[in-house]
Write a protein that holds these residues in place. Structure first.
Motif, PDB file in Angstrom:
ATOM      1  N   VAL A  45       2.001   2.139  -3.390  1.00  0.00           N
ATOM      2  CA  VAL A  45       0.946   2.746  -4.200  1.00  0.00           C
ATOM      3  C   VAL A  45       0.717   4.202  -3.804  1.00  0.00           C
ATOM      4  O   VAL A  45       0.529   5.074  -4.659  1.00  0.00           O
ATOM      5  CB  VAL A  45      -0.369   1.942  -4.059  1.00  0.00           C
ATOM      6  CG1 VAL A  45      -1.535   2.672  -4.704  1.00  0.00           C
ATOM      7  CG2 VAL A  45      -0.213   0.560  -4.669  1.00  0.00           C
ATOM      8  N   LEU A  46       0.732   4.476  -2.502  1.00  0.00           N
ATOM      9  CA  LEU A  46       0.355   5.802  -2.018  1.00  0.00           C
ATOM     10  C   LEU A  46       1.478   6.827  -2.034  1.00  0.00           C
ATOM     11  O   LEU A  46       1.207   8.024  -2.047  1.00  0.00           O
ATOM     12  CB  LEU A  46      -0.184   5.693  -0.592  1.00  0.00           C
ATOM     13  CG  LEU A  46      -1.554   5.036  -0.423  1.00  0.00           C
ATOM     14  CD1 LEU A  46      -1.926   4.983   1.054  1.00  0.00           C
ATOM     15  CD2 LEU A  46      -2.622   5.783  -1.212  1.00  0.00           C
ATOM     16  N   ALA A  47       2.719   6.389  -1.999  1.00  0.00           N
ATOM     17  CA  ALA A  47       3.847   7.321  -1.871  1.00  0.00           C
ATOM     18  C   ALA A  47       3.817   8.379  -2.977  1.00  0.00           C
ATOM     19  O   ALA A  47       4.014   8.071  -4.152  1.00  0.00           O
ATOM     20  CB  ALA A  47       5.163   6.560  -1.903  1.00  0.00           C
ATOM     21  N   GLY A  48       3.555   9.600  -2.607  1.00  0.00           N
ATOM     22  CA  GLY A  48       3.542  10.707  -3.552  1.00  0.00           C
ATOM     23  C   GLY A  48       2.369  10.716  -4.510  1.00  0.00           C
ATOM     24  O   GLY A  48       2.337  11.544  -5.426  1.00  0.00           O
ATOM     25  N   THR A  56       1.837   4.636   7.394  1.00  0.00           N
ATOM     26  CA  THR A  56       2.358   5.943   7.802  1.00  0.00           C
ATOM     27  C   THR A  56       3.840   5.851   8.153  1.00  0.00           C
ATOM     28  O   THR A  56       4.638   6.712   7.758  1.00  0.00           O
ATOM     29  CB  THR A  56       1.562   6.484   8.998  1.00  0.00           C
ATOM     30  OG1 THR A  56       0.174   6.594   8.645  1.00  0.00           O
ATOM     31  CG2 THR A  56       2.077   7.846   9.433  1.00  0.00           C
ATOM     32  N   ARG A  57       4.210   4.818   8.908  1.00  0.00           N
ATOM     33  CA  ARG A  57       5.632   4.631   9.247  1.00  0.00           C
ATOM     34  C   ARG A  57       6.482   4.530   7.995  1.00  0.00           C
ATOM     35  O   ARG A  57       7.564   5.136   7.903  1.00  0.00           O
ATOM     36  CB  ARG A  57       5.805   3.349  10.072  1.00  0.00           C
ATOM     37  CG  ARG A  57       5.216   3.385  11.464  1.00  0.00           C
ATOM     38  CD  ARG A  57       5.480   2.071  12.186  1.00  0.00           C
ATOM     39  NE  ARG A  57       6.912   1.873  12.429  1.00  0.00           N
ATOM     40  CZ  ARG A  57       7.445   0.709  12.800  1.00  0.00           C
ATOM     41  NH1 ARG A  57       6.672  -0.360  12.951  1.00  0.00           N
ATOM     42  NH2 ARG A  57       8.742   0.611  13.022  1.00  0.00           N
ATOM     43  N   VAL A 104       0.838  -1.203   0.000  1.00  0.00           N
ATOM     44  CA  VAL A 104       0.000   0.000   0.000  1.00  0.00           C
ATOM     45  C   VAL A 104       0.870   1.249   0.000  1.00  0.00           C
ATOM     46  O   VAL A 104       0.570   2.228  -0.696  1.00  0.00           O
ATOM     47  CB  VAL A 104      -0.958  -0.001   1.209  1.00  0.00           C
ATOM     48  CG1 VAL A 104      -1.773   1.291   1.237  1.00  0.00           C
ATOM     49  CG2 VAL A 104      -1.897  -1.206   1.162  1.00  0.00           C
ATOM     50  N   ALA A 105       1.957   1.237   0.753  1.00  0.00           N
ATOM     51  CA  ALA A 105       2.866   2.388   0.773  1.00  0.00           C
ATOM     52  C   ALA A 105       3.452   2.639  -0.610  1.00  0.00           C
ATOM     53  O   ALA A 105       3.611   3.803  -1.023  1.00  0.00           O
ATOM     54  CB  ALA A 105       3.971   2.168   1.802  1.00  0.00           C
ATOM     55  N   ARG A 154      10.431   7.031   4.069  1.00  0.00           N
ATOM     56  CA  ARG A 154      10.822   7.370   2.700  1.00  0.00           C
ATOM     57  C   ARG A 154      10.946   8.870   2.482  1.00  0.00           C
ATOM     58  O   ARG A 154      11.395   9.311   1.427  1.00  0.00           O
ATOM     59  CB  ARG A 154       9.778   6.827   1.712  1.00  0.00           C
ATOM     60  CG  ARG A 154       9.636   5.328   1.690  1.00  0.00           C
ATOM     61  CD  ARG A 154       8.586   4.931   0.677  1.00  0.00           C
ATOM     62  NE  ARG A 154       8.295   3.503   0.744  1.00  0.00           N
ATOM     63  CZ  ARG A 154       7.659   2.834  -0.215  1.00  0.00           C
ATOM     64  NH1 ARG A 154       7.255   3.474  -1.301  1.00  0.00           N
ATOM     65  NH2 ARG A 154       7.419   1.551  -0.086  1.00  0.00           N
ATOM     66  N   GLY A 155      10.457   9.648   3.448  1.00  0.00           N
ATOM     67  CA  GLY A 155      10.424  11.083   3.242  1.00  0.00           C
ATOM     68  C   GLY A 155       9.286  11.511   2.342  1.00  0.00           C
ATOM     69  O   GLY A 155       9.278  12.637   1.827  1.00  0.00           O
ATOM     70  N   ALA A 156       8.306  10.619   2.135  1.00  0.00           N
ATOM     71  CA  ALA A 156       7.140  10.929   1.312  1.00  0.00           C
ATOM     72  C   ALA A 156       6.111  11.679   2.152  1.00  0.00           C
ATOM     73  O   ALA A 156       6.146  11.629   3.384  1.00  0.00           O
ATOM     74  CB  ALA A 156       6.527   9.636   0.770  1.00  0.00           C
TER      75      ALA A 156
END
Length: 246
Positions: A75-78, A100-101, A72-73, A106-108
């Motif tokens: 997909v959602l990053a940025g 969220t973590r 999911v991260a 990632r700094g996203a």
């Protein structure tokens, strides 16, 4: 945005903020339709569609929560335009926390607020065995928690279709262990629970405060584990107020 994973529950492309929702074990993006119907024009409602259910039922469901959060991260990053918040219910609360973590590492962009619903704090371990039960035992737990039409659970064809994803989700959430146990996020956390939820107590909900560096609030609504559906208007009003939307 990947529409395989992210579904638009209430489309408001000009809204100043988006709420990304994470379903409970066995749940799908459509679980948030009641919430979406009560959202104002100032918030767009999106929801994650996990593999193995509804139109993704041919895909294998994920049995490890960290792996699900990774995907999911990715997909959602940025990918979410503008400011956004997360809302996770039950298993979805832990998935939202772990996503969220990962975004923070990632700094996203990360959620302005992490709303966690119907779930004890990640550091509180409870030995649970629903994923090891036979089908009747899994269905008994679903009936105990409510939120699913009992007529549907009596239909063998429906049970055959939903059981793989349901069992995979229970495996993922019941074997999950927060690593490290005291992991924190920088997003503020807002905890939502029902006052008669057999799955989480007020004391267990308050422990979410140990998992953020930005403050933690608690709101208790009347209802059981699926108070979120029954009290959708009140929940949406609280989310809107917390996000300081008009």
């Amino acid at each position: 945005m990947d529409r395989t994973w992210i579904r638009v529950v209430r489309e408001r492309p000009e809204a100043p903020v988006r709420l990304v929702c994470f379903p409970h074990a066995g749940g799908a993006a459509s679980a948030f339709l009641p919430l979406g119907r009560r959202a104002g024009d100032d918030i767009e409602i999106l929801a994650v569609q996990y593999p193995g259910r509804q139109d993704r039922y041919r895909e294998p469901a994920v049995t490890e929560l960290g792996q699900l959060a990774d995907r999911v991260a990715d997909v959602l990053a940025g990918a979410v335009p503008g400011p956004f918040a997360f809302l996770g219910h039950s298993m979805g609360a832990v998935v939202a926390f772990e996503v969220t973590r990962r975004l923070e590492r990632r700094g996203a962009p990360a959620p302005q607020v992490l709303f966690v619903s119907g779930r004890r704090a990640p550091s509180l371990v409870r030995e649970e065995d629903v994923h090891q039960r036979d089908d009747a035992g899994v269905l008994a737990e679903m009936k105990r928690l409510g939120g699913t039409d009992t007529d549907l659970l009596a239909d063998p064809e429906v049970v055959e279709m939903i059981m793989p994803a349901l069992r995979a989700d229970y495996t993922a959430v019941e074997t999950y262990r927060c690593d490290p146990p005291g992991a924190v996020v920088r997003s503020p956390i807002e905890v939502l629970i029902g006052d008669s939820d057999p799955r989480v107590s007020v004391a267990e909900a308050k422990d979410w405060a140990h998992h953020t560096t930005a403050g933690c609030g608690l709101r208790v609504f009347p209802g059981g584990h699926f108070y979120l559906t029954d009290r959708a208007a009140e929940v949406m009003a609280h989310i809107t107020a917390t996000l300081r939307l008009p």
